[in-house]
Write a protein that holds these residues in place. Structure first.
Motif, mmCIF file in Angstrom:
data_model
loop_
_atom_site.group_PDB
_atom_site.id
_atom_site.type_symbol
_atom_site.label_atom_id
_atom_site.label_comp_id
_atom_site.label_asym_id
_atom_site.label_seq_id
_atom_site.Cartn_x
_atom_site.Cartn_y
_atom_site.Cartn_z
ATOM 1 N N SER A 1 112.732 41.383 28.208
ATOM 2 C CA SER A 1 112.562 42.837 28.175
ATOM 3 C C SER A 1 113.591 43.489 27.264
ATOM 4 N N LEU A 2 114.792 42.947 27.258
ATOM 5 C CA LEU A 2 115.857 43.446 26.389
ATOM 6 C C LEU A 2 116.106 42.476 25.251
ATOM 7 N N ALA B 1 122.234 30.645 24.301
ATOM 8 C CA ALA B 1 121.241 29.645 24.702
ATOM 9 C C ALA B 1 119.983 29.761 23.846
ATOM 10 N N ARG B 2 119.553 30.992 23.591
ATOM 11 C CA ARG B 2 118.349 31.205 22.778
ATOM 12 C C ARG B 2 118.562 30.693 21.351
ATOM 13 N N LYS B 3 119.797 30.803 20.866
ATOM 14 C CA LYS B 3 120.099 30.374 19.497
ATOM 15 C C LYS B 3 120.512 28.902 19.410
ATOM 16 N N GLY B 4 120.481 28.197 20.527
ATOM 17 C CA GLY B 4 120.855 26.792 20.520
ATOM 18 C C GLY B 4 122.348 26.565 20.406
ATOM 19 N N GLU B 5 123.157 27.543 20.838
ATOM 20 C CA GLU B 5 124.616 27.442 20.716
ATOM 21 C C GLU B 5 125.303 27.532 22.071
ATOM 22 N N ALA B 6 124.607 27.190 23.121
ATOM 23 C CA ALA B 6 125.159 27.311 24.469
ATOM 24 C C ALA B 6 126.384 26.447 24.680
ATOM 25 N N ASP B 7 126.512 25.351 23.913
ATOM 26 C CA ASP B 7 127.638 24.434 24.116
ATOM 27 C C ASP B 7 128.968 25.018 23.645
ATOM 28 N N ASN C 1 119.238 40.215 17.717
ATOM 29 C CA ASN C 1 117.950 39.828 17.129
ATOM 30 C C ASN C 1 117.194 38.767 17.926
ATOM 31 N N VAL C 2 117.577 38.543 19.188
ATOM 32 C CA VAL C 2 116.813 37.609 20.021
ATOM 33 C C VAL C 2 116.603 38.228 21.399
ATOM 34 N N THR D 1 125.538 37.438 26.700
ATOM 35 C CA THR D 1 126.071 36.577 25.648
ATOM 36 C C THR D 1 125.627 35.135 25.851
ATOM 37 N N LEU D 2 125.707 34.640 27.077
ATOM 38 C CA LEU D 2 125.274 33.268 27.361
ATOM 39 C C LEU D 2 123.787 33.094 27.075
ATOM 40 N N ALA D 3 123.003 34.113 27.426
ATOM 41 C CA ALA D 3 121.558 34.033 27.174
ATOM 42 C C ALA D 3 121.268 34.025 25.676
ATOM 43 N N VAL D 4 122.010 34.833 24.922
ATOM 44 C CA VAL D 4 121.833 34.872 23.467
ATOM 45 C C VAL D 4 122.208 33.529 22.853
#
Length: 620
Positions: free
Chosen positions: A485-486, A368-374, A490-491, A363-366
């Motif tokens: 790899s995973l 972060a990828r979407k620019g919503e880590a904050d 959608n990211v 979830t944190l990685a997703v």
């Protein structure tokens, strides 16, 4: 091997029943002896047991068409044991000669303790000093008679040798060898003389003392468990949700078809501005963190001034057959967004326990990828893994055959939680299977009223498709630590993008998420992290309230590169690690706000769904 473990238990239990009938046949004196009254008593006991067993068989014959495809087959288990032992050098003449010589030496040594045999010279007073010790045979009855002393000593000799042979086998891949060692140990442990009435002097003594009533009660206990397809560890009916477990006051403030969100009622006038959202594993019930007032992490956190939210996952049914990992990641994001919106805060602190911790990392990685880590101010991981290279004993259940078995056990699209419970029990067979076989089936003892064991048996079903993917992609192929790899939501998933402050807790004796495996999370983060090693294991290492005064924890203020470096330079602290975590999370943002408005769920103008612990936790 989850179904195999269940089969083995069922087969042995059937054997127990047949052995009991044999036992009573042997114990009934011949007609005309002075023990006629006793003979009548034993005859009545035998007849009662025969009736109970016959009624059970008739009952099961009516249900035969509904039996799952893995239903116990003794021939299959004979074949399984044969396949395991075929890989051991038991036919080697040298091995046989060594076993023979060790056996003869042991026989002479044991019999000598009783003044028997060629070297016999019994010691005056005291218990015999036998060469091998094992807590399964701690009762003095195992040493009071030469026959039982010799029996269990020979068993321990053979057990050590056979397990040693499995460890010494060469030419196998590491995973296959580990499976061989595990299977050998499981079979050898199952064949212990403590697990059978005719070879257990404590069971025979109990039967004599109770005039056979202990065996009748034990048979009833056994058949009750066979009816429900699950071994019982705690007294049925002793615990009721919302009455004496899961009792921290709160309200269900949100729900979806997958989860309910509980908000707990504050007990302090002011609370930390940043709330806490806890994601428990959906392979168990959330109330492991809210067992009772003394053990409850939830209650303790509320008392520290945290606004605590708990996700209560729904036990899977046929409607959830198509759920995959993405759905649980989306659910975590949805819970985070609901809390942020409800309390009008920019971010939340989070906790992920076990598999929910693994998912929290995704979830944190997703995010972060979407620019919503904050959206997440901090993430705490309770005994959670992301790198499964050294994932412990559960790795024995994730080869292609085992993953295929999951599909066969899930015709309606969900895996019955009893199979997973059997798997976890098999990881500690002597403690969680055979110990209860002896106590509750052979000796007829009542089950204890133990909240932790009640929780352990309160199983949940799993979406089969998600479970197969999880075993294949993470446990077997270890893809989570391979960047991109995973994919989820959608990211691609890349753990290196996680810059959120992280707190990692591991249990020193954890056999489900070994500390060396949990430690590896530190290698995949780009942000600050704190690692803490707690005493005990997967449950007691987490559920260790300050009031208990138990265990300890270790902290290393340096920059260790490996777990070995961490341990070598760590400082030990007595008691619970909870206060250390509390200080850590408060230091991130010590701002406190009044505990009013929607900080108090169900207050004026706040529409809620129902009282905690909610409906989902009670659904099977």
């Amino acid at each position: 091997m989850a179904s195999d473990a269940s089969d083995l238990l069922s087969d042995v239990l059937n054997t127990q029943t047949e052995s009991l009938a044999t036992l009573f046949g042997a114990m009934v004196p011949a007609a005309g002896t002075p023990e006629a009254e006793s003979a009548m008593q034993w005859s009545q006991i035998a007849a009662r047991m025969h009736t109970i067993w016959t009624e059970y068989q008739v009952e099961q014959l009516e249900k035969v068409k509904d039996r799952p495809p893995h239903y116990a087959d003794p021939v299959k288990w004979i074949a399984t044991a044969e396949a395991v032992f075929r890989q051991l050098p038991l036919a080697d003449p040298k091995v046989q000669q060594n076993l023979w010589e060790e056996g003869i030496a042991l026989v002479n040594s044991v019999l000598g303790q009783y003044g028997l045999g060629p070297q016999g010279s019994a010691k005056a007073g005291g218990e015999p000093e036998l060469p091998r010790r094992d807590r399964r045979f701690a009762d003095p009855e195992w040493r009071n008679q030469p026959f039982f002393a010799l029996l269990h000593q020979l068993y321990l000799l053979l057990s050590d040798n056979i397990k040693g042979m499995a460890s010494a086998v060469e030419g196998l891949e590491p995973a296959r060898k580990a499976q061989l060692e595990f299977a050998t140990s499981a079979i050898v442990d199952a064949l212990s003389p403590a697990n059978f009435p005719l070879t257990n002097p404590v069971v025979l003594g109990k039967a004599t003392e109770t005039r056979g009533e202990s065996l009748v009660r034990g048979l009833q206990n056994m058949l009750d468990d066979m009816r429900k397809g699950q071994l019982t560890h705690s007294r049925p009916g002793a615990f009721v949700l919302g009455e004496n477990i899961a009792v921290t006051p709160g309200k269900v403030v949100f729900e979806t078809p997958l989860f309910q969100l509980i908000q707990y009622t504050p007990t302090t006038d002011k609370v930390l501005k940043t709330p806490l959202v806890i994601f428990p594993p959906w392979i168990n019930r959330f109330y492991i963190l809210d067992l009772n007032a003394k053990k409850s992490f939830v209650r303790w956190a509320v008392e520290q001034g945290l606004t605590v939210f708990m996700v209560s996952w729904k036990s899977a049914d046929a409607s959830m057959a198509d759920l995959v990992w993405d759905d649980y990641i989306n659910a975590q994001i949805e819970a985070i967004d609901v809390v942020r919106d409800r309390l009008k805060v920019p971010s939340v602190n989070t906790i992920g326990y076990c598999v929910a911790g693994t998912t929290l990392a995704a979830t944190l990685a997703v995010l972060a990828r979407k620019g919503e880590a904050d959206k997440v101010a901090s993430a705490t991981f309770f005994t959670a893994q992301v790198d499964f290279e050294e994932a412990g004993d559960l790795k024995h259940f994730v080869d292609d055959q085992q993953i295929e078995t999951v599909g066969k056990l899930s015709p309606e699209g969900y895996l019955d939680g009893r199979y997973l419970a059997a798997t976890f029990n098999a990881l500690r067979g002597n403690d969680l299977i055979w110990n209860y076989v002896e106590k509750n089936y052979l000796k007829g003892e009542d089950h204890p009223a133990f909240d932790l064991l009640h929780w352990n048996g309160d199983v949940t079903n799993l979406p089969a498709r998600w479970h197969r993917d999880y075993l294949r992609d993470l446990y077997r192929d270890n893809r989570m630590v391979v960047p991109d790899s995973l994919q989820a939501c959608n990211v691609p998933i890349d753990l290196r993008r996680i810059a959120t402050p992280v707190y990692i807790q591991a249990g020193r004796e954890d056999h489900i998420a070994p500390p060396q495996s949990v430690w590896k999370l530190t290698h995949h983060l780009s942000g600050p992290w704190t690692f803490l090693l707690a005493g005990s294991g997967h449950i007691a290492g987490v559920v260790n309230p300050p009031s208990s005064g138990k265990y300890q924890y270790w902290i290393n203020e340096g920059s260790p590169e490996t777990l070995e470096d961490f341990v070598a330079g760590a400082n030990e602290h007595p008691g619970s690690w909870w206060p250390h975590w509390g200080q850590w999370v408060e230091a991130l943002d010590p701002t406190r706000v009044p505990a009013r408005g929607k900080r108090r769920p169900g207050g004026r103008g706040d529409r809620v769904i129902e009282d905690a612990p909610g409906r989902y936790v009670a659904q099977r």
